[in-house]
Design a protein around this motif. Structure first.
Motif, PDB file in Angstrom:
ATOM      1  N   THR A   1      14.517  49.883  83.243  1.00 14.23           N
ATOM      2  CA  THR A   1      14.429  50.171  81.805  1.00 14.23           C
ATOM      3  C   THR A   1      14.696  48.963  80.923  1.00 14.23           C
ATOM      4  OG1 THR A   1      16.740  50.931  81.751  1.00 14.23           O
ATOM      5  CG2 THR A   1      15.040  52.597  82.141  1.00 14.23           C
TER       6      THR A   1
ATOM      7  N   LEU B   1      17.898  61.127  78.615  1.00 11.84           N
ATOM      8  CA  LEU B   1      17.025  60.126  78.033  1.00 11.84           C
ATOM      9  C   LEU B   1      16.498  60.539  76.663  1.00 11.84           C
ATOM     10  CD1 LEU B   1      15.005  59.137  81.204  1.00 11.84           C
ATOM     11  CD2 LEU B   1      16.678  57.743  80.038  1.00 11.84           C
TER      12      LEU B   1
ATOM     13  N   TYR C   1      20.779  56.778  75.829  1.00 16.15           N
ATOM     14  CA  TYR C   1      19.508  56.263  76.316  1.00 16.15           C
ATOM     15  C   TYR C   1      18.435  56.401  75.234  1.00 16.15           C
ATOM     16  CZ  TYR C   1      19.821  55.156  81.317  1.00 16.15           C
ATOM     17  OH  TYR C   1      20.052  54.543  82.518  1.00 16.15           O
TER      18      TYR C   1
ATOM     19  N   ILE D   1       8.909  56.309  79.958  1.00 16.84           N
ATOM     20  CA  ILE D   1       9.553  56.315  81.269  1.00 16.84           C
ATOM     21  C   ILE D   1       9.053  57.525  82.042  1.00 16.84           C
ATOM     22  CG2 ILE D   1      11.733  56.636  82.498  1.00 16.84           C
ATOM     23  CD1 ILE D   1      13.105  55.031  80.454  1.00 16.84           C
TER      24      ILE D   1
ATOM     25  N   LEU E   1      16.184  53.372  74.066  1.00 17.16           N
ATOM     26  CA  LEU E   1      14.786  53.296  74.444  1.00 17.16           C
ATOM     27  C   LEU E   1      13.849  53.539  73.265  1.00 17.16           C
ATOM     28  CD1 LEU E   1      15.092  55.111  77.860  1.00 17.16           C
ATOM     29  CD2 LEU E   1      14.867  52.674  77.468  1.00 17.16           C
TER      30      LEU E   1
ATOM     31  N   ASP F   1      13.679  46.008  78.528  1.00 14.77           N
ATOM     32  CA  ASP F   1      12.552  45.845  77.611  1.00 14.77           C
ATOM     33  C   ASP F   1      12.057  44.405  77.696  1.00 14.77           C
ATOM     34  OD1 ASP F   1      10.823  46.878  75.595  1.00 14.77           O
ATOM     35  OD2 ASP F   1      11.969  45.802  74.074  1.00 14.77           O
TER      36      ASP F   1
END
Length: 714
Positions: free
Chosen positions: A377, A423, A220, A233, A224, A379
């Motif tokens: 999540t 994450l 993740y 997040i 991210l 983008d």
């Protein structure tokens, strides 16, 4: 009535790396997977929205055109995900081939997944000259069972999306089918999952089968951190008392594109799924016109805004199919505002503009939590923040009910804290034996010194790519839950009891020294995250006290990090560090001008903050961080956001007077019990202030009862 709430907010750097394409049109994760294109069995662990579907197209096309495979079968968990594998012109991005699926070979349309027509279409595909087919897990499973002869899958590549649906459980028919195909044919298997673990703790495949797979892990954090638009997040939870619908206004912001997952109909939170949908609609505003045959209505909010709200809870097949069709064909941000769902709109569901998932009630599977978070999540331009909110009931009622409720509450918080670990991992691990000459290693990599006695391939694979899923299991153990509940000084118990138990259960073939090594490294990684993560050397404070070994490299021992001077080294080496260099003491560098921010001597190094001091991650050992509770933030969150009366309920419900020691735990802690006797000259006490001593006392009780039962039975 709403109670207290909190959020964990995880920021990202927006480097854009994970969304940039190379000369063949591949994003970062897809290029990583493509490097393993020649593997006959490949397991791709990559989060939602990272591009797994297209990665599978690249891999399958190479196998069809370059590796002798004649057919590609893609199996997805539900029909709505089939659209991810529609025909795509990959040559526009620079790839060698295009992905094409004939309409007759897309079996994810309407109709029963196990229906006779789909099974016949599957068999027709095998007999035809067509090359690609997309179907559901159910269609694939029933078709294989109907066909019987695994030779029909010779020279076939089979892609299984959301592979965590597979398990070795005897009731898991999909797992049985995969085993049969692997044993009876030369089929290539590409397995993909957006989850790093299963919620039920059951292995995905038999160990001998899983060991055949090459694994590609894309975290993740990798994804991210490399986004262009999404900056952060939030993982939050709201605690309510009474009816959750009365607390909904505090948790739901109708200005955000939201998916609302209502509770399971069998849960205590449910008041009836259709009634819940009606009351949620009424809280949003005044329900107006319906859009065609779909369960989609315009709803006017009290401030005059017109919202499109979809109802995926309705059981009517015609309306649900029309709703799914509408959602699959959304092309604009304004095409949908809020989706109300029960069992749908989770894994694989693609609504890029979703920025908030509001989940009501505890989800027993941590896999489900990961998948739900993944809905928000994606983008997309204009979306800077994504939010996951879990609306949870406060513990109340009789003793048994209260204990169950609190356990549910703490597991939910465990899941949330676990997500922070997944994450934003802070430390990567790599054995020295796997570092090639002249290879550059990232500064956040902790090097395991194993040149003299290289770790096994399996141990190295776990260190490099599989630690996260072990953290998942550890967080769900009783020790992890108790830590979040506020029981002090749980670090020793977590290391000795929970981490090693998880490792030994999942990796029975690993030798004890490698189990110890992995337990140490996992615990260090957890502690680093609990202390706020790693600090870049160039960002150290000007007055930073830097702990360092007098010799280059290695791990050092330090007993008390709170004192102003380094303590004398322990005489006993920490268990499990047979694979790492050890030094006997630390020196403290008190920088004046040499330790200032931006000092080139510190650039490229990563430091962990322990107390007031900083230590290079390659110099940390377990003794130095054993006092850190990896899940201490849970206690902080509970204490900060619950009233004293409510916090008392939580802690009271954690009291378990029965002896819950297991045989496996006793085997691990009996040597510690012996050490306690030898050191203290007395047995451990149940009423001791030290929880570790209390635990040893329960182990003693267990051992005595076990011995007594043995004598009685003989």
């Amino acid at each position: 009535m709403s109670a207290d709430s909190t959020d964990i907010v995880i920021p990202y750097k927006q480097t854009g790396a994970s969304t940039l394409s190379d000369g063949m049109g591949m994003r970062e994760m897809q290029a990583m997977a493509y490097e393993h294109r020649n593997a006959p069995y490949l397991l791709l662990k990559s989060p939602p929205a990272s591009g797994k579907s297209r990665a599978l197209m690249y891999l399958a096309l190479h196998k069809l055109n370059q590796q002798g495979c004649q057919k590609a079968i893609i199996a997805v968990p539900e029909r709505s995900i089939g659209s991810s594998f529609q025909s795509t012109k990959l040559t526009d991005g620079g790839f060698f081939y295009d992905w094409h699926v004939e309409g007759r070979n897309n079996l994810c349309g309407t109709g029963e997944d196990a229906g006779k027509g789909k099974i016949e279409a599957f068999q027709r595909f095998l007999d035809s000259d067509d090359h690609t087919l997309v179907c559901t897990h159910a269609t694939f499973r029933f078709a294989v069972q109907e066909i019987g002869d695994m030779n029909r899958f010779q020279d076939t590549v089979i892609g299984i999306d959301e592979f965590h649906h597979v398990s070795v459980d005897e009731e898991n028919k999909l797992g049985e089918v995969i085993d049969r195909v692997m044993a009876g044919s030369n089929a290539h298997i590409i397995a993909m999952t957006g989850s790093y673990f299963r919620g039920d703790g059951v292995s995905i495949l038999e160990k001998e089968e899983e060991d055949k797979f090459e694994t590609v892990t894309y975290t993740y954090y990798d994804q991210l951190n490399g986004y262009r638009y999404l900056k952060s997040i939030g993982i939050g939870y709201h605690f309510y008392e009474g009816d959750y619908l009365s607390a909904l206004d505090d948790a739901l912001d109708t200005h955000k594109k939201t998916i609302i997952h209502i509770p399971n109909v069998n849960s205590s939170e449910s008041v009836g799924k259709h009634e819940e949908v009606d009351r949620i609609l009424d809280q949003i505003g005044v329900v107006g016109e319906r859009i065609g045959n779909a369960n989609i209505n315009r709803v006017t909010t009290p401030d005059g805004r017109s919202l499109l709200v979809a109802n995926l809870v309705d059981d009517t097949k015609e309306a649900r199919d029309a709703t799914v069709h509408y959602l699959q064909n959304i092309t604009d941000r304004d095409d949908m505002d809020i989706i109300i769902a029960l069992g749908m709109a989770k894994e694989g569901f693609d609504w890029p503009w979703c920025e908030h998932v509001l989940t009501i009630g505890y989800r027993q599977s941590l896999t489900e939590v990961v998948q739900i978070i993944g809905r928000a999540t994606r983008d997309v331009e204009g979306k800077k923040h994504a939010q996951f909110t879990n609306l949870i009931a406060m513990p109340e009622g009789a003793d048994d009910d209260r204990k169950k409720a609190v356990n549910t509450l703490l597991k939910a918080i465990t899941a949330s804290l676990l997500m922070e670990q997944i994450l934003a991992p802070t430390i990567k691990f790599k054995p020295r034996s796997r570092i090639k000459p002249e290879q550059s290693v990232p500064s956040d990599t902790r090097i395991i010194e194993d040149n003299d006695a290289p770790v096994s391939t399996r141990c190295a694979d776990i260190l490099e790519g599989g630690v996260t899923e072990y953290i998942a299991d550890i967080a769900a153990t009783p020790g992890g839950v108790k830590s979040i509940g506020g029981e002090p000084d749980q670090a020793n118990l977590l290391r000795e009891e929970d981490i090693k138990l998880v490792l030994r259960r999942r990796e029975p073939d690993l030798p004890d020294e490698e189990v110890d090594l992995l337990a140490n490294e996992i615990h260090i990684g957890l502690a680093a995250q609990a202390e706020g993560g790693l600090v870049d050397g160039e960002d150290l404070p000007e007055d930073a006290e830097i702990m360092r070994p007098p010799n280059e490299g290695g791990h050092a021992e330090q007993d008390n990090m709170s004192s102003s001077e380094p303590s004398e080294p322990s005489n006993d080496a920490t268990e499990g560090q047979t694979k790492a260099k050890m030094v006997t003491r630390y020196e403290i560098e008190n920088p004046d001008t040499t330790g200032q921010t931006g000092d080139p001597k510190r650039a490229g190094e990563k430091f962990m903050k322990v107390g007031r001091r900083f230590i290079n991650i390659n110099d940390v050992n377990l003794d130095m961080i054993s006092h850190i509770n990896p899940f201490a933030r849970g206690e902080e969150i509970l204490s900060k956001h619950l009233t004293p009366e409510r916090l008392s309920r939580v802690k009271d419900a954690l009291t378990m007077p029965r002896n819950d020691v297991t045989e496996e735990e006793a085997v691990i802690l009996l040597p510690r019990l012996k050490e306690f006797f030898e050191e203290k000259g007395r047995p451990p006490k149940l009423d001791a202030n030290d929880p570790y001593e209390q635990r040893l006392a329960r182990v003693k009780q267990y051992a005595e009862a076990y011995a007594k039962n043995k004598r009685t039975s003989s």
